[in-house]
Design a protein around this motif. Structure first.
Motif, PDB file in Angstrom:
ATOM      1  N   THR A  16       0.838  -1.204   0.000  1.00 44.55           N
ATOM      2  CA  THR A  16       0.000   0.000   0.000  1.00 44.55           C
ATOM      3  C   THR A  16       0.874   1.256   0.000  1.00 44.55           C
ATOM      4  O   THR A  16       0.606   2.202  -0.745  1.00 44.55           O
ATOM      5  CB  THR A  16      -0.933   0.007   1.232  1.00 44.55           C
ATOM      6  OG1 THR A  16      -1.774  -1.146   1.165  1.00 44.55           O
ATOM      7  CG2 THR A  16      -1.796   1.248   1.267  1.00 44.55           C
ATOM      8  N   ARG A  19       2.410   1.721  -3.411  1.00 46.46           N
ATOM      9  CA  ARG A  19       1.411   2.228  -4.371  1.00 46.46           C
ATOM     10  C   ARG A  19       1.184   3.721  -4.168  1.00 46.46           C
ATOM     11  O   ARG A  19       1.092   4.482  -5.139  1.00 46.46           O
ATOM     12  CB  ARG A  19       0.101   1.460  -4.246  1.00 46.46           C
ATOM     13  CG  ARG A  19       0.122   0.097  -4.948  1.00 46.46           C
ATOM     14  CD  ARG A  19      -1.274  -0.499  -5.085  1.00 46.46           C
ATOM     15  NE  ARG A  19      -1.853  -0.833  -3.801  1.00 46.46           N
ATOM     16  CZ  ARG A  19      -1.764  -2.020  -3.207  1.00 46.46           C
ATOM     17  NH1 ARG A  19      -1.106  -2.994  -3.792  1.00 46.46           N
ATOM     18  NH2 ARG A  19      -2.326  -2.231  -2.041  1.00 46.46           N
ATOM     19  N   LEU A  20       1.084   4.160  -2.895  1.00 45.55           N
ATOM     20  CA  LEU A  20       0.894   5.583  -2.602  1.00 45.55           C
ATOM     21  C   LEU A  20       2.103   6.385  -3.083  1.00 45.55           C
ATOM     22  O   LEU A  20       1.942   7.447  -3.690  1.00 45.55           O
ATOM     23  CB  LEU A  20       0.674   5.802  -1.102  1.00 45.55           C
ATOM     24  CG  LEU A  20       0.557   7.259  -0.646  1.00 45.55           C
ATOM     25  CD1 LEU A  20      -0.626   7.960  -1.324  1.00 45.55           C
ATOM     26  CD2 LEU A  20       0.430   7.347   0.868  1.00 45.55           C
ATOM     27  N   THR A  22       4.241   5.626  -5.495  1.00 45.35           N
ATOM     28  CA  THR A  22       4.271   5.646  -6.958  1.00 45.35           C
ATOM     29  C   THR A  22       3.200   6.568  -7.538  1.00 45.35           C
ATOM     30  O   THR A  22       3.489   7.400  -8.408  1.00 45.35           O
ATOM     31  CB  THR A  22       4.083   4.215  -7.509  1.00 45.35           C
ATOM     32  OG1 THR A  22       5.092   3.382  -6.947  1.00 45.35           O
ATOM     33  CG2 THR A  22       4.185   4.188  -9.013  1.00 45.35           C
ATOM     34  N   SER A  23       1.980   6.437  -7.053  1.00 44.32           N
ATOM     35  CA  SER A  23       0.895   7.270  -7.601  1.00 44.32           C
ATOM     36  C   SER A  23       1.124   8.740  -7.286  1.00 44.32           C
ATOM     37  O   SER A  23       0.858   9.606  -8.121  1.00 44.32           O
ATOM     38  CB  SER A  23      -0.469   6.807  -7.083  1.00 44.32           C
ATOM     39  OG  SER A  23      -0.571   6.988  -5.681  1.00 44.32           O
ATOM     40  N   SER A  24       1.635   9.036  -6.109  1.00 42.23           N
ATOM     41  CA  SER A  24       1.900  10.428  -5.734  1.00 42.23           C
ATOM     42  C   SER A  24       3.015  11.018  -6.588  1.00 42.23           C
ATOM     43  O   SER A  24       2.953  12.194  -6.960  1.00 42.23           O
ATOM     44  CB  SER A  24       2.275  10.519  -4.255  1.00 42.23           C
ATOM     45  OG  SER A  24       1.205  10.086  -3.450  1.00 42.23           O
ATOM     46  N   TYR A  26       3.744  10.144  -9.698  1.00 41.13           N
ATOM     47  CA  TYR A  26       3.150  10.421 -11.015  1.00 41.13           C
ATOM     48  C   TYR A  26       2.297  11.685 -10.976  1.00 41.13           C
ATOM     49  O   TYR A  26       2.334  12.502 -11.896  1.00 41.13           O
ATOM     50  CB  TYR A  26       2.303   9.240 -11.500  1.00 41.13           C
ATOM     51  CG  TYR A  26       3.108   8.112 -12.093  1.00 41.13           C
ATOM     52  CD1 TYR A  26       3.907   8.314 -13.214  1.00 41.13           C
ATOM     53  CD2 TYR A  26       3.074   6.847 -11.539  1.00 41.13           C
ATOM     54  CE1 TYR A  26       4.659   7.276 -13.762  1.00 41.13           C
ATOM     55  CE2 TYR A  26       3.821   5.799 -12.075  1.00 41.13           C
ATOM     56  CZ  TYR A  26       4.606   6.024 -13.178  1.00 41.13           C
ATOM     57  OH  TYR A  26       5.345   5.004 -13.716  1.00 41.13           O
ATOM     58  N   ARG A  27       1.505  11.839  -9.907  1.00 39.89           N
ATOM     59  CA  ARG A  27       0.675  13.035  -9.769  1.00 39.89           C
ATOM     60  C   ARG A  27       1.542  14.289  -9.665  1.00 39.89           C
ATOM     61  O   ARG A  27       1.226  15.320 -10.256  1.00 39.89           O
ATOM     62  CB  ARG A  27      -0.230  12.935  -8.536  1.00 39.89           C
ATOM     63  CG  ARG A  27      -1.481  12.117  -8.764  1.00 39.89           C
ATOM     64  CD  ARG A  27      -2.394  12.084  -7.540  1.00 39.89           C
ATOM     65  NE  ARG A  27      -2.625  13.380  -6.967  1.00 39.89           N
ATOM     66  CZ  ARG A  27      -2.525  13.673  -5.659  1.00 39.89           C
ATOM     67  NH1 ARG A  27      -2.188  12.756  -4.791  1.00 39.89           N
ATOM     68  NH2 ARG A  27      -2.762  14.887  -5.232  1.00 39.89           N
ATOM     69  N   SER A  30       2.813  15.239 -13.040  1.00 33.39           N
ATOM     70  CA  SER A  30       1.732  15.812 -13.836  1.00 33.39           C
ATOM     71  C   SER A  30       1.424  17.248 -13.424  1.00 33.39           C
ATOM     72  O   SER A  30       1.249  18.128 -14.268  1.00 33.39           O
ATOM     73  CB  SER A  30       0.479  14.937 -13.691  1.00 33.39           C
ATOM     74  OG  SER A  30      -0.627  15.539 -14.303  1.00 33.39           O
ATOM     75  N   CYS A  56       0.859  16.481  -3.153  1.00 33.47           N
ATOM     76  CA  CYS A  56       1.606  15.342  -3.689  1.00 33.47           C
ATOM     77  C   CYS A  56       2.903  15.134  -2.905  1.00 33.47           C
ATOM     78  O   CYS A  56       3.254  14.001  -2.569  1.00 33.47           O
ATOM     79  CB  CYS A  56       1.951  15.564  -5.165  1.00 33.47           C
ATOM     80  SG  CYS A  56       0.533  15.572  -6.271  1.00 33.47           S
ATOM     81  N   ASP A  59       2.120  13.564   0.372  1.00 34.50           N
ATOM     82  CA  ASP A  59       1.797  12.135   0.218  1.00 34.50           C
ATOM     83  C   ASP A  59       3.064  11.303  -0.003  1.00 34.50           C
ATOM     84  O   ASP A  59       3.176  10.189   0.507  1.00 34.50           O
ATOM     85  CB  ASP A  59       0.814  11.919  -0.934  1.00 34.50           C
ATOM     86  CG  ASP A  59      -0.588  12.430  -0.607  1.00 34.50           C
ATOM     87  OD1 ASP A  59      -0.895  12.615   0.586  1.00 34.50           O
ATOM     88  OD2 ASP A  59      -1.367  12.633  -1.557  1.00 34.50           O
TER      89      ASP A  59
END
Length: 77
Positions: A16, A19-20, A22-24, A26-27, A30, A56, A59
């Motif tokens: 978890t 995942r947080l 990695t997604s943060s 990418y965000r 962006s 971001c 996170d």
């Protein structure tokens, strides 16, 4: 010495956190791109973009702290 996450995460909490993280990331990428738009596009709402970048970054720091805490505990067991 840096603490690296295990190659195959043992716990769901580690997955978890990864995942947080990695997604943060990418965000964050962006949102930073929105702050530097191409010339023809309208200027972004810098205040909104700044708030998103700060969120971001928060996170990412939170996920990194979780990983360090979890991996330290796992390595000490």
């Amino acid at each position: 010495a840096s603490v690296l996450p295990p190659q195959k995460p043992k716990s769901e909490l580690v997955r978890t956190s990864l995942r947080l993280l990695t997604s943060s990331a990418y965000r964050l990428q962006s949102e930073c791109r929105k702050a530097l738009p191409a010339e023809p596009s309208p200027a972004p709402d810098i205040q909104l973009v700044t708030q998103q970048v700060i969120q971001c970054a928060y996170d990412i720091a939170k996920a990194a702290k979780q990983l360090v805490t979890i991996t330290t505990k796992e390595n000490n067991n």
